[in-house]
Scaffold this motif. Sequence first.
Motif, PDB file in Angstrom:
ATOM      1  N   ARG A 146       9.487 -29.400   0.944  1.00  0.00           N
ATOM      2  CA  ARG A 146       9.623 -30.182   2.172  1.00  0.00           C
ATOM      3  C   ARG A 146      10.646 -29.548   3.105  1.00  0.00           C
ATOM      4  N   ALA A 147      11.733 -29.019   2.536  1.00  0.00           N
ATOM      5  CA  ALA A 147      12.746 -28.365   3.366  1.00  0.00           C
ATOM      6  C   ALA A 147      12.181 -27.132   4.057  1.00  0.00           C
ATOM      7  N   ALA A 148      11.334 -26.400   3.334  1.00  0.00           N
ATOM      8  CA  ALA A 148      10.737 -25.202   3.928  1.00  0.00           C
ATOM      9  C   ALA A 148       9.898 -25.560   5.144  1.00  0.00           C
ATOM     10  N   VAL A 149       9.239 -26.721   5.107  1.00  0.00           N
ATOM     11  CA  VAL A 149       8.442 -27.160   6.245  1.00  0.00           C
ATOM     12  C   VAL A 149       9.339 -27.640   7.381  1.00  0.00           C
ATOM     13  N   TRP A 165      12.627 -27.111   8.067  1.00  0.00           N
ATOM     14  CA  TRP A 165      13.474 -26.103   8.707  1.00  0.00           C
ATOM     15  C   TRP A 165      12.726 -24.803   9.018  1.00  0.00           C
ATOM     16  N   GLY A 166      11.690 -24.516   8.251  1.00  0.00           N
ATOM     17  CA  GLY A 166      11.049 -23.220   8.394  1.00  0.00           C
ATOM     18  C   GLY A 166       9.877 -23.166   9.342  1.00  0.00           C
ATOM     19  N   ARG A 167       9.277 -24.319   9.679  1.00  0.00           N
ATOM     20  CA  ARG A 167       8.117 -24.300  10.568  1.00  0.00           C
ATOM     21  C   ARG A 167       8.538 -23.898  11.978  1.00  0.00           C
ATOM     22  N   ALA A 168       7.790 -23.007  12.581  1.00  0.00           N
ATOM     23  CA  ALA A 168       8.084 -22.571  13.951  1.00  0.00           C
ATOM     24  C   ALA A 168       7.670 -23.646  14.943  1.00  0.00           C
ATOM     25  N   GLY A 169       8.448 -23.803  16.001  1.00  0.00           N
ATOM     26  CA  GLY A 169       8.099 -24.767  17.032  1.00  0.00           C
ATOM     27  C   GLY A 169       9.312 -25.314  17.741  1.00  0.00           C
ATOM     28  N   GLU A 170       9.070 -25.948  18.856  1.00  0.00           N
ATOM     29  CA  GLU A 170      10.152 -26.556  19.648  1.00  0.00           C
ATOM     30  C   GLU A 170      10.777 -27.710  18.872  1.00  0.00           C
ATOM     31  N   ARG A 171      12.095 -27.836  19.018  1.00  0.00           N
ATOM     32  CA  ARG A 171      12.830 -28.922  18.373  1.00  0.00           C
ATOM     33  C   ARG A 171      13.623 -29.699  19.417  1.00  0.00           C
ATOM     34  N   TRP A 172      13.868 -30.968  19.104  1.00  0.00           N
ATOM     35  CA  TRP A 172      14.665 -31.773  20.018  1.00  0.00           C
ATOM     36  C   TRP A 172      16.138 -31.367  19.991  1.00  0.00           C
ATOM     37  N   PHE A 205      12.221 -38.981   6.734  1.00  0.00           N
ATOM     38  CA  PHE A 205      12.027 -39.330   8.138  1.00  0.00           C
ATOM     39  C   PHE A 205      13.213 -38.873   8.975  1.00  0.00           C
ATOM     40  N   LEU A 206      14.414 -39.137   8.494  1.00  0.00           N
ATOM     41  CA  LEU A 206      15.617 -38.749   9.227  1.00  0.00           C
ATOM     42  C   LEU A 206      15.703 -37.236   9.386  1.00  0.00           C
ATOM     43  N   ALA A 207      15.394 -36.501   8.321  1.00  0.00           N
ATOM     44  CA  ALA A 207      15.444 -35.040   8.386  1.00  0.00           C
ATOM     45  C   ALA A 207      14.387 -34.499   9.340  1.00  0.00           C
ATOM     46  N   THR A 208      13.193 -35.044   9.284  1.00  0.00           N
ATOM     47  CA  THR A 208      12.117 -34.557  10.140  1.00  0.00           C
ATOM     48  C   THR A 208      12.419 -34.799  11.609  1.00  0.00           C
ATOM     49  N   THR A 209      12.928 -35.985  11.938  1.00  0.00           N
ATOM     50  CA  THR A 209      13.185 -36.305  13.338  1.00  0.00           C
ATOM     51  C   THR A 209      14.452 -35.654  13.871  1.00  0.00           C
ATOM     52  N   THR A 210      15.336 -35.210  12.992  1.00  0.00           N
ATOM     53  CA  THR A 210      16.553 -34.533  13.447  1.00  0.00           C
ATOM     54  C   THR A 210      16.390 -33.024  13.461  1.00  0.00           C
ATOM     55  N   PHE A 211      15.841 -32.467  12.377  1.00  0.00           N
ATOM     56  CA  PHE A 211      15.809 -31.010  12.195  1.00  0.00           C
ATOM     57  C   PHE A 211      14.422 -30.389  12.381  1.00  0.00           C
ATOM     58  N   GLY A 212      13.378 -31.199  12.329  1.00  0.00           N
ATOM     59  CA  GLY A 212      12.023 -30.674  12.350  1.00  0.00           C
ATOM     60  C   GLY A 212      11.511 -30.387  13.748  1.00  0.00           C
ATOM     61  N   THR A 213      10.280 -29.902  13.823  1.00  0.00           N
ATOM     62  CA  THR A 213       9.663 -29.611  15.107  1.00  0.00           C
ATOM     63  C   THR A 213       9.322 -30.915  15.826  1.00  0.00           C
ATOM     64  N   VAL A 214       9.167 -30.826  17.123  1.00  0.00           N
ATOM     65  CA  VAL A 214       8.789 -31.998  17.910  1.00  0.00           C
ATOM     66  C   VAL A 214       7.458 -32.553  17.415  1.00  0.00           C
ATOM     67  N   GLU A 215       6.520 -31.667  17.126  1.00  0.00           N
ATOM     68  CA  GLU A 215       5.202 -32.106  16.638  1.00  0.00           C
ATOM     69  C   GLU A 215       5.329 -32.904  15.349  1.00  0.00           C
ATOM     70  N   ALA A 235       8.070 -34.382  14.187  1.00  0.00           N
ATOM     71  CA  ALA A 235       8.865 -35.584  14.439  1.00  0.00           C
ATOM     72  C   ALA A 235       8.010 -36.678  15.061  1.00  0.00           C
ATOM     73  N   GLU A 236       7.196 -36.322  16.018  1.00  0.00           N
ATOM     74  CA  GLU A 236       6.345 -37.326  16.672  1.00  0.00           C
ATOM     75  C   GLU A 236       5.305 -37.884  15.693  1.00  0.00           C
ATOM     76  N   ALA A 237       4.805 -37.033  14.800  1.00  0.00           N
ATOM     77  CA  ALA A 237       3.846 -37.512  13.798  1.00  0.00           C
ATOM     78  C   ALA A 237       4.522 -38.488  12.831  1.00  0.00           C
ATOM     79  N   ALA A 238       5.766 -38.184  12.430  1.00  0.00           N
ATOM     80  CA  ALA A 238       6.509 -39.073  11.528  1.00  0.00           C
ATOM     81  C   ALA A 238       6.774 -40.412  12.198  1.00  0.00           C
ATOM     82  N   ILE A 239       7.128 -40.388  13.465  1.00  0.00           N
ATOM     83  CA  ILE A 239       7.382 -41.626  14.204  1.00  0.00           C
ATOM     84  C   ILE A 239       6.116 -42.456  14.317  1.00  0.00           C
ATOM     85  N   ALA A 240       4.991 -41.808  14.585  1.00  0.00           N
ATOM     86  CA  ALA A 240       3.717 -42.531  14.679  1.00  0.00           C
ATOM     87  C   ALA A 240       3.371 -43.203  13.349  1.00  0.00           C
TER      88      ALA A 240
END
Length: 295
Positions: free
Chosen positions: A31-34, A36-43, A100-110, A112-117
């Motif tokens: 999960r950490a690899a996804v 922190w490691g996924r490429a993409g824009e972050r908040w 959820f907290l890790a994804t919305t803080t450190f993950g990509t916008v895509e 994070a928005e999916a987790a929020i949905a």
Amino acid sequence: MTVIDGIGRAAQRRLGHALRARVAGDDASERAAVIWGRAGERWFTPEDPVWRVHADAAMFPGGVAALLLQSLHPSAMAGVAGHSGYRGDPWGRLQRTSGFLATTTFGTVEDAEAAIARVRGIHERVRGKDDDGVAYRASDPDLLRWVHVAEAWSFLTAYQRYAADPLTAAESDLYVEQAARVARLLGATDVPTDVAGLLAALDGYRPVLRATSAAQDAASFLLLDPPLPWTARPGYALIASGGVAILPGWVRRELRLPVPDPVAGAAGLLGLVGTRTVRWAMAGVAEERRVTPRR
């Protein structure tokens, strides 16, 4: 490296992996690899206050404080008691929350928005009546605001108390503003965007806050009978002491926690020891991966 150093490093990694598995699950590495490691824009970036706070070991006592504080809202506590399964699967609930907290803080916008949905969809199905017979729904904007206010206050207070490098006043305001982004996207309204607003919001909820029997039960479960083997309980007690220590006196009194202000000061020292131990352990895990977020 000496033999003693090697033994110390091995112990550090073992403790770090054990802590991470409890908080993030057995698949934490994947999960950490996804995240922190996924490429993409972050908040946010590693320099942002919200990143610094949410990545620090102070989140451990901060999380305990947040759960205790949130429990004082009868509707919020009824929702947790009736729908979260915190007694039957406490670690699963913690792992979902931390993910959820890790994804919305450190993950990509895509991501994070999916987790929020996903969470918004779950909230739409959570509804019922609290101990007073008052109807509640988890998607209620004011209830979402309360959960956010309790978390933001607890996380920031714990960081300022236990972090090695606390935030400045301006950085603290920015933390509150940045943390508000996810709360608004979840559906909360009138979310505070600076420390003064956060404190005012917390104070504004006091007339409706009280310790129901469900809140008392949750506090007992969290502080006196955590789902841990006896060998792990002393370490957990340090973290829990740190969480109790940062709570305002009125919260401790409402929950009937036998911790007067002078004792809370000593509990804070225990919390500092526990937080430093967690930080040391997690540093060993961080050395193994050293994943730089890809933008």
